[in-house]
Each structure stands twice: as C-alpha cells, then as structure tokens.
Design a protein around this motif. Sequence first.
Motif, mmCIF file in Angstrom:
data_model
loop_
_atom_site.group_PDB
_atom_site.id
_atom_site.type_symbol
_atom_site.label_atom_id
_atom_site.label_comp_id
_atom_site.label_asym_id
_atom_site.label_seq_id
_atom_site.Cartn_x
_atom_site.Cartn_y
_atom_site.Cartn_z
ATOM 1 N N ALA A 1 -3.980 -9.018 6.458
ATOM 2 C CA ALA A 1 -5.072 -8.911 7.425
ATOM 3 C C ALA A 1 -5.167 -7.526 8.047
ATOM 4 C CB ALA A 1 -4.900 -9.966 8.514
ATOM 5 N N VAL A 2 -4.036 -6.850 8.226
ATOM 6 C CA VAL A 2 -4.047 -5.563 8.929
ATOM 7 C C VAL A 2 -3.852 -4.369 8.005
ATOM 8 C CG1 VAL A 2 -3.202 -6.632 11.046
ATOM 9 C CG2 VAL A 2 -1.564 -5.670 9.433
ATOM 10 N N CYS A 3 -3.355 -4.602 6.793
ATOM 11 C CA CYS A 3 -3.092 -3.501 5.853
ATOM 12 C C CYS A 3 -3.352 -3.995 4.434
ATOM 13 C CB CYS A 3 -1.647 -3.024 6.023
ATOM 14 S SG CYS A 3 -1.172 -1.695 4.910
ATOM 15 N N PRO A 4 -4.629 -4.240 4.089
ATOM 16 C CA PRO A 4 -4.915 -4.863 2.796
ATOM 17 C C PRO A 4 -4.717 -3.958 1.586
ATOM 18 C CG PRO A 4 -6.947 -4.293 3.930
ATOM 19 C CD PRO A 4 -5.832 -4.011 4.888
ATOM 20 N N ASP A 5 -4.700 -2.646 1.778
ATOM 21 C CA ASP A 5 -4.661 -1.723 0.647
ATOM 22 C C ASP A 5 -3.493 -0.758 0.803
ATOM 23 O OD1 ASP A 5 -5.184 -0.188 -1.540
ATOM 24 O OD2 ASP A 5 -7.019 0.731 -0.769
ATOM 25 N N LEU A 6 -2.601 -0.732 -0.193
ATOM 26 C CA LEU A 6 -1.441 0.151 -0.154
ATOM 27 C C LEU A 6 -1.626 1.407 -1.004
ATOM 28 C CD1 LEU A 6 1.398 -2.508 -0.447
ATOM 29 C CD2 LEU A 6 0.702 -1.271 1.610
ATOM 30 N N ALA B 1 7.585 -10.337 14.356
ATOM 31 C CA ALA B 1 7.453 -9.862 15.736
ATOM 32 C C ALA B 1 7.403 -8.335 15.782
ATOM 33 C CB ALA B 1 8.617 -10.391 16.577
ATOM 34 N N LEU B 2 8.254 -7.680 14.997
ATOM 35 C CA LEU B 2 8.246 -6.214 14.966
ATOM 36 C C LEU B 2 6.916 -5.691 14.440
ATOM 37 C CD1 LEU B 2 9.661 -3.517 15.329
ATOM 38 C CD2 LEU B 2 10.742 -3.831 13.103
ATOM 39 N N ASN B 3 6.367 -6.327 13.405
ATOM 40 C CA ASN B 3 5.047 -5.937 12.899
ATOM 41 C C ASN B 3 3.994 -6.027 13.987
ATOM 42 O OD1 ASN B 3 5.911 -5.334 10.320
ATOM 43 N ND2 ASN B 3 5.082 -7.166 9.363
ATOM 44 N N MET B 4 4.003 -7.129 14.739
ATOM 45 C CA MET B 4 3.009 -7.306 15.799
ATOM 46 C C MET B 4 3.149 -6.226 16.868
ATOM 47 S SD MET B 4 2.837 -11.426 16.418
ATOM 48 C CE MET B 4 1.865 -12.477 15.311
ATOM 49 N N LEU B 5 4.383 -5.916 17.239
ATOM 50 C CA LEU B 5 4.597 -4.879 18.244
ATOM 51 C C LEU B 5 4.186 -3.505 17.725
ATOM 52 C CD1 LEU B 5 8.036 -6.201 19.501
ATOM 53 C CD2 LEU B 5 5.949 -6.089 20.877
ATOM 54 N N LYS B 6 4.429 -3.245 16.444
ATOM 55 C CA LYS B 6 4.019 -1.964 15.845
ATOM 56 C C LYS B 6 2.501 -1.809 15.849
ATOM 57 C CE LYS B 6 7.870 0.000 14.033
ATOM 58 N NZ LYS B 6 8.236 1.431 14.103
ATOM 59 N N LYS B 7 1.782 -2.898 15.626
ATOM 60 C CA LYS B 7 0.324 -2.834 15.524
ATOM 61 C C LYS B 7 -0.371 -2.951 16.875
ATOM 62 C CE LYS B 7 -1.800 -2.399 12.456
ATOM 63 N NZ LYS B 7 -2.277 -1.123 11.860
ATOM 64 N N ASP B 8 0.367 -3.139 17.944
ATOM 65 C CA ASP B 8 -0.232 -3.272 19.270
ATOM 66 C C ASP B 8 -1.023 -2.019 19.637
ATOM 67 O OD1 ASP B 8 -0.699 -3.628 22.064
ATOM 68 O OD2 ASP B 8 1.156 -2.521 22.443
ATOM 69 N N PRO B 9 -2.338 -2.138 19.887
ATOM 70 C CA PRO B 9 -3.150 -0.958 20.202
ATOM 71 C C PRO B 9 -3.185 -0.619 21.687
ATOM 72 C CG PRO B 9 -4.566 -2.861 19.965
ATOM 73 C CD PRO B 9 -3.154 -3.356 19.757
ATOM 74 N N ALA C 1 10.624 -4.697 1.904
ATOM 75 C CA ALA C 1 9.662 -3.671 1.510
ATOM 76 C C ALA C 1 8.968 -3.184 2.777
ATOM 77 C CB ALA C 1 8.646 -4.230 0.521
ATOM 78 N N TRP C 2 8.917 -1.874 2.953
ATOM 79 C CA TRP C 2 8.433 -1.272 4.197
ATOM 80 C C TRP C 2 7.319 -0.285 3.884
ATOM 81 C CZ3 TRP C 2 9.069 -1.531 9.423
ATOM 82 C CH2 TRP C 2 8.826 -0.399 10.181
ATOM 83 N N ALA C 3 6.165 -0.455 4.496
ATOM 84 C CA ALA C 3 5.061 0.494 4.360
ATOM 85 C C ALA C 3 5.324 1.657 5.315
ATOM 86 C CB ALA C 3 3.727 -0.175 4.673
ATOM 87 N N CYS C 4 5.751 2.781 4.778
ATOM 88 C CA CYS C 4 6.235 3.883 5.623
ATOM 89 C C CYS C 4 5.151 4.466 6.518
ATOM 90 C CB CYS C 4 6.840 4.976 4.744
ATOM 91 S SG CYS C 4 8.320 4.436 3.846
ATOM 92 N N GLY D 1 4.248 1.689 9.094
ATOM 93 C CA GLY D 1 5.372 1.185 9.867
ATOM 94 C C GLY D 1 5.448 -0.322 9.910
ATOM 95 N N LEU D 2 5.166 -0.978 8.771
ATOM 96 C CA LEU D 2 5.147 -2.444 8.723
ATOM 97 C C LEU D 2 6.060 -2.960 7.623
ATOM 98 C CD1 LEU D 2 1.292 -3.089 8.972
ATOM 99 C CD2 LEU D 2 2.959 -3.298 10.821
ATOM 100 N N THR D 3 6.720 -4.078 7.888
ATOM 101 C CA THR D 3 7.426 -4.794 6.833
ATOM 102 C C THR D 3 6.402 -5.560 6.015
ATOM 103 O OG1 THR D 3 9.447 -5.034 8.135
ATOM 104 C CG2 THR D 3 9.144 -6.558 6.314
ATOM 105 N N LEU D 4 6.404 -5.347 4.705
ATOM 106 C CA LEU D 4 5.439 -5.992 3.820
ATOM 107 C C LEU D 4 5.949 -7.317 3.274
ATOM 108 C CD1 LEU D 4 4.422 -2.848 1.737
ATOM 109 C CD2 LEU D 4 3.154 -3.864 3.643
ATOM 110 N N ALA D 5 7.240 -7.390 3.019
ATOM 111 C CA ALA D 5 7.814 -8.597 2.422
ATOM 112 C C ALA D 5 9.329 -8.503 2.514
ATOM 113 C CB ALA D 5 7.380 -8.742 0.956
#
Length: 399
Positions: A114-119, A361-369, A147-150, A153-157
Amino acid sequence: MATTPSDSSDNNPEVDLRGGLPEGLEMFEVIEDPRSGNATRHPFGSILFISLCALLCGMDTCEDFVRFAKARREWLEKWVSLPNGIPCGNTFLRIFAAIDPQRFAQCIAEFVAAVCPDLAGQLVALDGKTLRGSRKADESTVQIVSAWACHNGLTLAQRAVDSKSNEITAVPKLLRHLNLKGAVVSIDAMGAQKKIAIAIIHAEADYLLALKGNQGTLHEEVRTFFEDPDSLNYYAREKGAVVEVCEQHDKGHGRVEKRVCTVTDYLSWLPAKVRRDWLGLRSIVRVESRAELSDGRVREDTRYYLSSLPPEAMRHLELSRAHWGIENSCHWVLDVVFSEDQARARCGDAAQNLSCLRRIALNMLKKDPIRPGEPIRGKRIYAALDPAYLEAIIGLRQM
C-alpha cells in the motif's frame, strides 16, 4: 490450542470473537484465528489491535500489553470490543505462539504494497538476525532473514530459518515473496551463492553480493587481481575493459574516513565455468575504507563484491554503504528501541510472530508523516501520551 480454564467462554453471541479489527487494519485479515472450540473468550482482532498499539507506545512484552490495555481501556473500547475485559498476559502469549507465522508475515507485504508498491531502482538489502531471547533448553534460537528497502526504510518481508537448515536456504524462499523487478538486491557473504544469484536474475533484478572466503578460491583470486595495479591499467588500456575508481571523504562522529571503490568489467581472466555459474555477472568490485579515530587509532577494511551491474564506481560505492541500513536502521533499532534481544517469548511460534509485529510497528513509525524528524523512541513516547497521534500512525479512520 487446548481449552484452559482462563479460556473458557461466557461470550456474548453478538460479539465477533473471530474478527473485530477496526477499519483501516485490513492487512491483518490474512491471519487466521488459531483458537478452536471454547477457547475464544476474547475477540481475536482485539488482541491483535491491543498488541500493535502497545508496541507503538513503547510496550515490549505481553505483560506490558496488559498494562497498556488496562490504562487505555476507555480508548480501546472506542475501536474494538472487550466483552470479557482485558486478556491476561498468558492469553496474548498463547495466541502468538499458535498463529501461523507465514500468514503473519504476509501482513508486512500487505502493508508495504500500500505504501511502497514499486521497488524499481531501489536497493533491497537482505540480512539475517538471531532472536537471542528465543533460546530454548536445547540451545536453539529463532533466526530471521529480512528484506529491507534501504531508500524507504521499510521491512518488506521476513522468513524464519528452518531449524535444521541455515540462512542460505531461507533467502530463495524469501525472494519468491517479493516483486523485485528493476531493484538491486544486496546480501552479505552468506548470500554469495550461485543459486541465489540465479533467483535474483530470474526475478528481473540485479545483485551486489559480498564475497568472502566461503566461495573457495574465488575470493582470493579476486583479491589478488585487484592488488596488481599494473594489470588493471593494462586491461583498461589494451583490452578495452572499463576500470573505474572513485573516492569519498567523510568527517564526523569523531573520525575522518576515506573510501575508495574500484570496479571493472574485465572478467575474461575468470574460468568460463565460473562466469557461466554466476548468472548475470558483469562486474567485480573492491571497496577500501580507512577511518582515523579521534584517539589516534586507525581502522582499515577491504571488501569485495560480485555484481550484475555495469562497472560504475560511484554507484557501487553508494550501494555498498546503503546496504548497512538494514543493520543500523532496522536491526539496531529493534534491539535498542524495541528490546528485541531481551524478549523471552519461547513457546511455539511466539518469538517469530512477535518479531513480525515489531517490524510492522517499525514500518508504521517510519512512515509517520506528522513527526518525520523525530527518532523512533521519541515517536513511541508521543504515541503513548497522545491517542490522536497513535490513531494517525495506525491510520484509524475517525468514527
């Protein structure tokens, strides 16, 4: 799961004990309630919701989840049903021990989609982490490959390593759950395997694989090749190969650091079988670093890589540095901020599932605008103090 006295139900039949998640958390719907029979005293969705909110607010154990729920009961009942009060710590632990970890891991993919559809064009770093607090009587521990999207800053899987296997077998299984088209995958030396390189190329991605002594003589041969500057100059001048060199200088954190990256696409000196086995191989890379510390000490390190990318020195230098984001911005945060190494969930799949929930939870905190410049620890404190901020992090829709 067997029925216990604490699980016996005096349920209101109108309460959805198998679901109950608030709108906006549909990603958790892929998880099946593992309870059976009368072992459904509390709504499954409520337990997941309390756990996620508690983690976001700085609570790290199942006992902490209970304390959070007791303190925030009025707010929680705005979003979920608590027909039989607050679940006890053992209830949280039993449910996390029984959930299918593969289903739970799908929640990460649902969130990221939902937040990072394209790598495409991004660096995806793969690395393993041992959950030290999961150590059992037989000395076994749970090991997770993430797997980490550098750039995001998100864990992908994530995927747990099979108890009788190692990280090498877990990586291809993890790759199959990612849409890597157009991305670059970096892995440390444990992932420098021919089958992994093939899997990455078949996924229409590129690779940057750290090369060490686990590849027989190849590491030593590449090291020897780079240590002959006359040979490099000859091939660049006479053979038409590309040899690129770039330097970077940094000063900060009490040290002065110099990094030099050398990359070439001259590979014909390698045996034909080696070039065939490493599908997609286009470049070999050396990265040298020298750090002068404030106390006068000097640290030097040299790393070698196999790459399917063109021989562009600056790009390889940036990618090799970005790979360590999974250690610094993910694993370090989980250990220091979320106390993952101290977590003592050892029954069933609890360690693996709680590890997955921490990454969500870490993903949500990273994406907090709302507080983009605030450190993760600070965001957790604000979430604990301000229910409206917690609602914004999760994406709850106002009722």
